[in-house]
Design an enzyme around this catalytic site. Structure first.
Site: not given
Length: 376
Positions: A77, A128
């Protein structure tokens, strides 16, 4: 098996290796936290094309089992913010511009290439940049590897040994509504007053490195007259970064002690992590960087990463490593020199080989892929 793409960056003459193509394709696929599916599928397709076992697990992580001597892992991400994906000429050669090129798709793609080349275990994790949900899920659903290399930008010649911890919370207060000329403090002032006292406790010391201090940051605040008009309300979200010399519990207790009006809901607590520079993993990284003509640097980061999560749940050696200048993280001019990306791949392959990855391949997961996971 490359995915066909008409993106102009892929047509550039500098995209002349499989690694650079994978990197450019992944950067070209939007993958903001919570929306990683398309990028995860492209990453899984890369491993499938190289005859590696791979699946996307129930939370969205891409898992490619291999030799668990080393687990290569980075996050899929990115933070929000569109940056046109293009190749530009830089001082040291072509650069790939685009959101995630540094944080941390450069690390992700370099680790995928190194995993295929050496047989190392690989996981691309989700979330994350938000709650680290992919890393937390992973530690709950597989055994610890022998060693972890966590993918985050350190520069190809740098090794990150430590990160500060994180405390997140939300302050909420309410007060009776009244005319603004009244001297009584309202909810907004109560919020400001409490936060001022917290900042005073952890007042910055210019003679102490930031890594060794608690730093305070409000990240969102709302306030005003309630919908029914009968009260004033204030809500503030905030973060406190915690150095290894302190614990999240200690910092939370000091902050709570200053609370007289309102309440605080502590929503996230991640301990700091600091590893020893004299470990075998750190030594091997230094040797590999020198062999590539680099000058190894040992780093401590003021932020927090999935490495903090892994250190909380798994007792094994670990460092963070990846190409890119971390000062470009989350900025509108995020870009990665492609030569640096190539150097990072070479270092990762060298490190894995020095550690004996591939000498005796073992499965990285204590659980097999379920039918549901394999079908995703």
């Amino acid at each position: 098996m490359a995915v066909e793409s008409t993106h102009p960056a892929l047509e550039h003459s500098a995209i002349d290796t499989e690694g650079r193509q994978l990197l450019t394709e992944l950067v070209s696929i939007p993958s903001v936290s919570g929306e990683e599916t398309a990028a995860a599928e492209r990453l899984a397709g890369f491993f499938e094309a190289h005859d590696r076992e791979v699946w996307i697990d129930d939370i969205g992580n891409v898992r490619a089992p291999g030799d668990d001597t080393v687990l290569l892992t980075s996050h899929i991400d990115t933070v929000p913010g569109e940056i046109p994906v293009e190749i530009k000429d830089g001082e040291d050669g072509p650069e790939l511009w685009g959101r995630g090129s540094v944080d941390a798709t450069g690390s992700l793609a370099s680790m995928a290439i190194a995993a295929v080349e050496t047989g190392a275990s690989f996981v691309g994790v989700v979330g994350e940049e938000s709650t680290s949900r992919g890393a937390w899920y992973l530690t709950d659903h597989r055994d610890s590897p022998d060693l972890i290399i966590n993918g985050e930008p350190s520069g190809w010649g740098g090794i990150t040994l430590g990160y500060r911890g994180l405390l997140e919370g939300t302050y909420v207060a309410a007060s009776e509504s009244g005319h603004h000329s009244r001297p009584d403090l309202n909810a907004i002032q109560h919020a400001m007053s409490w936060w001022d006292r917290v900042e005073t406790i952890f007042e910055p010391d210019e003679w102490v490195p930031v890594f060794e201090q608690v730093t305070t940051k409000p990240v969102d605040i709302e306030g005003g007259v309630s919908v029914d008009g009968l009260s004033m309300e204030a809500t503030m979200e905030f973060q406190l970064r915690v150095p290894p010399e302190r614990t999240p519990d200690e910092v939370r207790e000091l902050s709570d002690a200053e609370l007289d009006i309102g309440t605080v809901n502590w929503t996230e607590s991640i301990p700091p992590v600091m590893t020893n520079p004299r470990t075998e993993l750190a030594r091997v990284f230094r040797a590999a960087i020198r062999d590539q003509g680099g000058d190894p640097r040992l780093l401590r980061k003021t932020g927090t990463s999935d490495m903090n999560v892994f250190a909380t749940k798994w007792d094994c050696g670990m460092v963070s490593y990846g190409p890119g200048d971390s000062s470009l993280d989350h900025t509108p001019n995020e870009h990665l020199p492609l030569d640096e990306f190539d150097n990072a791949i070479d270092v990762l392959i060298d490190v894995c080989e020095r550690l004996g990855v591939g000498d005796e391949v073992a499965s990285d997961d204590s659980e097999a892929a379920t039918d549901t996971e394999a079908a995703q």
